[in-house]
Enzyme design. Structure first.
Site, PDB file in Angstrom:
ATOM      1  N   HIS A  41     -30.964  44.460  97.284  1.00 39.78           N
ATOM      2  CA  HIS A  41     -31.752  44.581  98.508  1.00 39.78           C
ATOM      3  C   HIS A  41     -31.689  43.262  99.303  1.00 39.78           C
ATOM      4  CE1 HIS A  41     -35.785  46.125 100.322  1.00 39.78           C
ATOM      5  NE2 HIS A  41     -35.399  45.089 101.021  1.00 39.78           N
ATOM      6  N   ARG A  90     -32.092  45.542  91.340  1.00 35.86           N
ATOM      7  CA  ARG A  90     -32.303  46.208  92.626  1.00 35.86           C
ATOM      8  C   ARG A  90     -32.750  45.189  93.690  1.00 35.86           C
ATOM      9  NH1 ARG A  90     -32.299  50.373  96.474  1.00 35.86           N
ATOM     10  NH2 ARG A  90     -34.386  50.828  97.229  1.00 35.86           N
ATOM     11  N   HIS A 100     -26.928  51.806  88.954  1.00 36.53           N
ATOM     12  CA  HIS A 100     -27.828  52.925  88.659  1.00 36.53           C
ATOM     13  C   HIS A 100     -27.760  53.360  87.196  1.00 36.53           C
ATOM     14  CE1 HIS A 100     -28.110  54.005  93.206  1.00 36.53           C
ATOM     15  NE2 HIS A 100     -28.841  52.963  92.882  1.00 36.53           N
ATOM     16  N   ASN A 142     -39.612  50.534 100.164  1.00 36.83           N
ATOM     17  CA  ASN A 142     -40.015  49.470  99.246  1.00 36.83           C
ATOM     18  C   ASN A 142     -40.645  49.998  97.962  1.00 36.83           C
ATOM     19  OD1 ASN A 142     -42.544  50.314  99.975  1.00 36.83           O
ATOM     20  ND2 ASN A 142     -43.349  48.270 100.346  1.00 36.83           N
TER      21      ASN A 142
HETATM   22  C1  HEM Z   1     -24.788  52.512  97.230  1.00 33.33           C
HETATM   23  C2  HEM Z   1     -25.926  52.473  97.868  1.00 33.33           C
HETATM   24  C3  HEM Z   1     -27.238  52.550  97.161  1.00 33.33           C
HETATM   25  C4  HEM Z   1     -28.234  53.432  97.426  1.00 33.33           C
HETATM   26  C5  HEM Z   1     -28.232  54.494  98.492  1.00 33.33           C
HETATM   27  C6  HEM Z   1     -29.285  53.167  96.487  1.00 33.33           C
HETATM   28  C7  HEM Z   1     -30.488  53.851  96.460  1.00 33.33           C
HETATM   29  C8  HEM Z   1     -31.455  53.684  95.502  1.00 33.33           C
HETATM   30  C9  HEM Z   1     -32.696  54.416  95.460  1.00 33.33           C
HETATM   31  C10 HEM Z   1     -33.131  55.448  96.469  1.00 33.33           C
HETATM   32  C11 HEM Z   1     -33.371  54.014  94.361  1.00 33.33           C
HETATM   33  C12 HEM Z   1     -34.710  54.541  93.856  1.00 33.33           C
HETATM   34  C13 HEM Z   1     -35.862  54.076  94.669  1.00 33.33           C
HETATM   35  C14 HEM Z   1     -37.106  54.763  94.187  1.00 33.33           C
HETATM   36  O1  HEM Z   1     -37.295  55.922  94.548  1.00 33.33           O
HETATM   37  O2  HEM Z   1     -37.865  54.164  93.428  1.00 33.33           O
HETATM   38  C15 HEM Z   1     -32.560  53.024  93.706  1.00 33.33           C
HETATM   39  C16 HEM Z   1     -32.906  52.397  92.547  1.00 33.33           C
HETATM   40  C17 HEM Z   1     -32.150  51.414  91.959  1.00 33.33           C
HETATM   41  N1  HEM Z   1     -30.988  50.876  92.449  1.00 33.33           N
HETATM   42 FE1  HEM Z   1     -29.902  51.561  94.002  1.00 33.33          FE
HETATM   43  N2  HEM Z   1     -28.919  52.145  95.682  1.00 33.33           N
HETATM   44  C18 HEM Z   1     -27.674  51.729  96.043  1.00 33.33           C
HETATM   45  C19 HEM Z   1     -26.962  50.697  95.502  1.00 33.33           C
HETATM   46  C20 HEM Z   1     -27.405  49.912  94.468  1.00 33.33           C
HETATM   47  C21 HEM Z   1     -26.751  48.712  94.013  1.00 33.33           C
HETATM   48  C22 HEM Z   1     -25.515  48.107  94.653  1.00 33.33           C
HETATM   49  C23 HEM Z   1     -27.467  48.258  92.958  1.00 33.33           C
HETATM   50  C24 HEM Z   1     -27.211  47.035  92.113  1.00 33.33           C
HETATM   51  C25 HEM Z   1     -26.014  46.619  91.778  1.00 33.33           C
HETATM   52  C26 HEM Z   1     -28.552  49.174  92.743  1.00 33.33           C
HETATM   53  C27 HEM Z   1     -29.473  49.092  91.725  1.00 33.33           C
HETATM   54  C28 HEM Z   1     -30.563  49.911  91.587  1.00 33.33           C
HETATM   55  C29 HEM Z   1     -31.483  49.837  90.453  1.00 33.33           C
HETATM   56  C30 HEM Z   1     -31.352  48.929  89.244  1.00 33.33           C
HETATM   57  C31 HEM Z   1     -32.493  50.771  90.706  1.00 33.33           C
HETATM   58  C32 HEM Z   1     -33.705  51.058  89.832  1.00 33.33           C
HETATM   59  C33 HEM Z   1     -34.859  50.189  90.278  1.00 33.33           C
HETATM   60  C34 HEM Z   1     -36.045  50.231  89.346  1.00 33.33           C
HETATM   61  O3  HEM Z   1     -36.102  51.049  88.423  1.00 33.33           O
HETATM   62  O4  HEM Z   1     -36.934  49.395  89.531  1.00 33.33           O
HETATM   63  N3  HEM Z   1     -28.503  50.152  93.691  1.00 33.33           N
HETATM   64  N4  HEM Z   1     -31.410  52.836  94.423  1.00 33.33           N
HETATM   65  C1  LIG Z   2     -44.827  48.486 100.306  1.00 33.44           C
HETATM   66  O1  LIG Z   2     -45.338  48.510 101.624  1.00 33.44           O
HETATM   67  C2  LIG Z   2     -46.707  48.837 101.708  1.00 33.44           C
HETATM   68  C3  LIG Z   2     -47.124  48.853 103.167  1.00 33.44           C
HETATM   69  O2  LIG Z   2     -46.092  49.108 104.026  1.00 33.44           O
HETATM   70  C4  LIG Z   2     -47.526  47.781 100.953  1.00 33.44           C
HETATM   71  O3  LIG Z   2     -48.901  48.139 100.974  1.00 33.44           O
HETATM   72  C5  LIG Z   2     -47.044  47.686  99.513  1.00 33.44           C
HETATM   73  O4  LIG Z   2     -47.701  46.625  98.852  1.00 33.44           O
HETATM   74  C6  LIG Z   2     -45.539  47.431  99.483  1.00 33.44           C
HETATM   75  N1  LIG Z   2     -45.075  47.437  98.103  1.00 33.44           N
HETATM   76  C7  LIG Z   2     -44.546  46.342  97.518  1.00 33.44           C
HETATM   77  C8  LIG Z   2     -44.092  46.525  96.121  1.00 33.44           C
HETATM   78  O5  LIG Z   2     -44.410  45.265  98.082  1.00 33.44           O
END
Ligand code: HEM
Ligand SMILES: *[C@@H]1O[C@H](CO)[C@@H](O)[C@H](O)[C@H]1NC(C)=O
Ligand SMILES: *[C@@H]1O[C@H](CO)[C@@H](O)[C@H](O)[C@H]1NC(C)=O
Ligand SMILES: *[C@@H]1O[C@H](CO)[C@@H](O)[C@H](O)[C@H]1NC(C)=O
Length: 319
Positions: free
Chosen positions: A66, A62, A191, A94
């Site tokens: 990003h 992720r 995902h 974030n």
């Molecule tokens: C297509 C557009 C994308 C959207 C709208 C999107 C959105 C998101 C969101 C909202 C989350 C969860 C954040 C949270 O609530 O913690 C997430 C997690 C994640 N995304 Fe995406 N994402 C996108 C594309 C991608 C791409 C291109 C990758 C990598 C190739 C990716 C890999 C991941 C991974 C691995 C997680 C899990 C992170 C974790 O568990 O630490 N995403 N994504």
């Molecule tokens: C996300 O942002 C908040 C403040 O905007 C900060 O306090 C926090 O440490 C940030 N989280 C990470 C994982 O960097």
């Protein structure tokens, strides 16, 4: 005559050198002379980190996405806020960023063998490849030679596509970065790893639209289970759901679940809204091999979006 030839040669060389300094073509053997052990050193650090914490692969994959979507893959996501300047990692979406320490550890290990040579952006790109491979996914040669950027602004994290995006918004976000609808489908397969907080899919399970409380494209049983974990006035900050049912294995389960209405985000479901992308989803659900091949191709494309100027000594600070 000789003078004209010499002049021509000189201008050709000039054109080539200007060209390459602007394009910064990435190459797989970039560190072969300057830091031949960079690759294995990074892999070892990543491996150790995964043994300690199974959430590391998702975090680093992720993080790389990003990074690449904001100012190119220039490690802008790694910079810490300084004084008044709030960095990308402190920007609104974030919640999912974590495990920055793994990149710090990898950088430290690489600096110990070849100081000032390997960029943080390359370390993050190689780590993203490593976590995929170490989770049972494909492996590939990472083109290298990225430079680290000097700018990171919290407000720019809003340039990431959001989980409530519809297909046209997603396609716009991707095509803005030279990525296609096919890349969107393949990269969304990221995902297959990780976790989401309730806030990212809240829109689908409460107050969905004027006529539905719950997104009708969601499988009802699945929706009910999400609603029990994430009630309307959810107070549990860390509540949420894994992105697929095999959240530490890099496989094609994400696509199988998507077809069954068991994806978390509106942005996942959006892949089912055009015939072309729906066909790709079916293809990847039916063939893990087809997904692996497409994912590698699109990852290399995404991770070749460069943007930096320098090689940082500490991934959290500009030089
Ligand atoms: C297509 C557009 C994308 C959207 C709208 C999107 C959105 C998101 C969101 C909202 C989350 C969860 C954040 C949270 O609530 O913690 C997430 C997690 C994640 N995304 Fe995406 N994402 C996108 C594309 C991608 C791409 C291109 C990758 C990598 C190739 C990716 C890999 C991941 C991974 C691995 C997680 C899990 C992170 C974790 O568990 O630490 N995403 N994504
Ligand atoms: C996300 O942002 C908040 C403040 O905007 C900060 O306090 C926090 O440490 C940030 N989280 C990470 C994982 O960097
Ligand atoms: C984002 O923040 C930076 C630094 O604070 C500022 O210079 C820039 O104008 C802001 N951009 C937008 C679109 O608000
Ligand atoms: C997608 O969302 C945008 C912004 O909300 C909206 O303008 C557009 O009409 C939507 N497109 C479709 C096909 O629903």
């Amino acid at each position: 005559m000789a003078a004209i030839v010499a002049l021509l040669l000189c201008s050709l060389i000039l054109i080539f050198s200007i060209g390459s300094s602007m394009v910064h073509a990435l190459t797989s053997n970039y560190y072969d002379q300057t830091c031949p052990q960079a690759e294995s050193t990074i892999t070892n650090v990543v491996k150790k980190a995964i043994i300690e914490d199974k959430r590391v692969p998702a975090a680093l994959l992720r993080m790389h996405f990003h990074d690449c979507f904001i100012r190119g893959c220039d490690a802008s996501v790694l910079l810490d806020s300084v004084g008044q300047n709030s960095a990308e990692k402190d920007g609104p979406p974030n919640v999912s960023l974590h495990a920055f320490y793994v990149i710090d550890n990898a950088k430290e290990a690489v600096e110990a063998i070849c100081p000032g040579v390997v960029s943080c952006a390359d370390i993050l790109a190689m780590s993203a490849r490593d976590v995929v491979a170490l989770s049972g996914g494909p492996s590939w040669e990472v083109p290298k030679g990225r430079k680290d950027g000097r700018i990171s602004n919290a407000n720019e994290s809003l340039q990431l596509p959001g989980p409530t995006f519809n297909f046209s918004q997603l396609l716009q976000s991707f095509s803005h970065r030279g990525l296609s609808g096919a890349d969107l489908v393949a990269l969304s397969g990221g995902h297959t790893l990780g976790f989401s907080h309730c806030s990212s899919f809240q829109n689908r399970i409460h107050n969905f639209d004027a006529t539905h409380d719950v997104d009708p494209s969601l499988n009802p049983t699945f929706a009910a289970s999400l609603r029990s974990v994430c009630p309307a006035n959810n107070k549990a900050k860390n509540a949420g759901s894994n992105l697929d049912s095999t959240s530490t294995a890099f496989d094609n389960t994400y696509y199988k679940l998507l077809i069954q209405g068991k994806s978390l985000f509106s942005s996942d479901q959006a892949l089912m809204s055009t015939s072309k992308t729906k066909e790709l989803v079916s293809k990847f659900a039916a063939s893990e091999q087809a997904f692996r091949v497409a994912f590698v191709k699109s990852m290399i494309k995404m991770s070749s979006l460069t943007g930096g100027q320098e090689v940082r000594l500490d991934c959290r600070k500009v030089r």
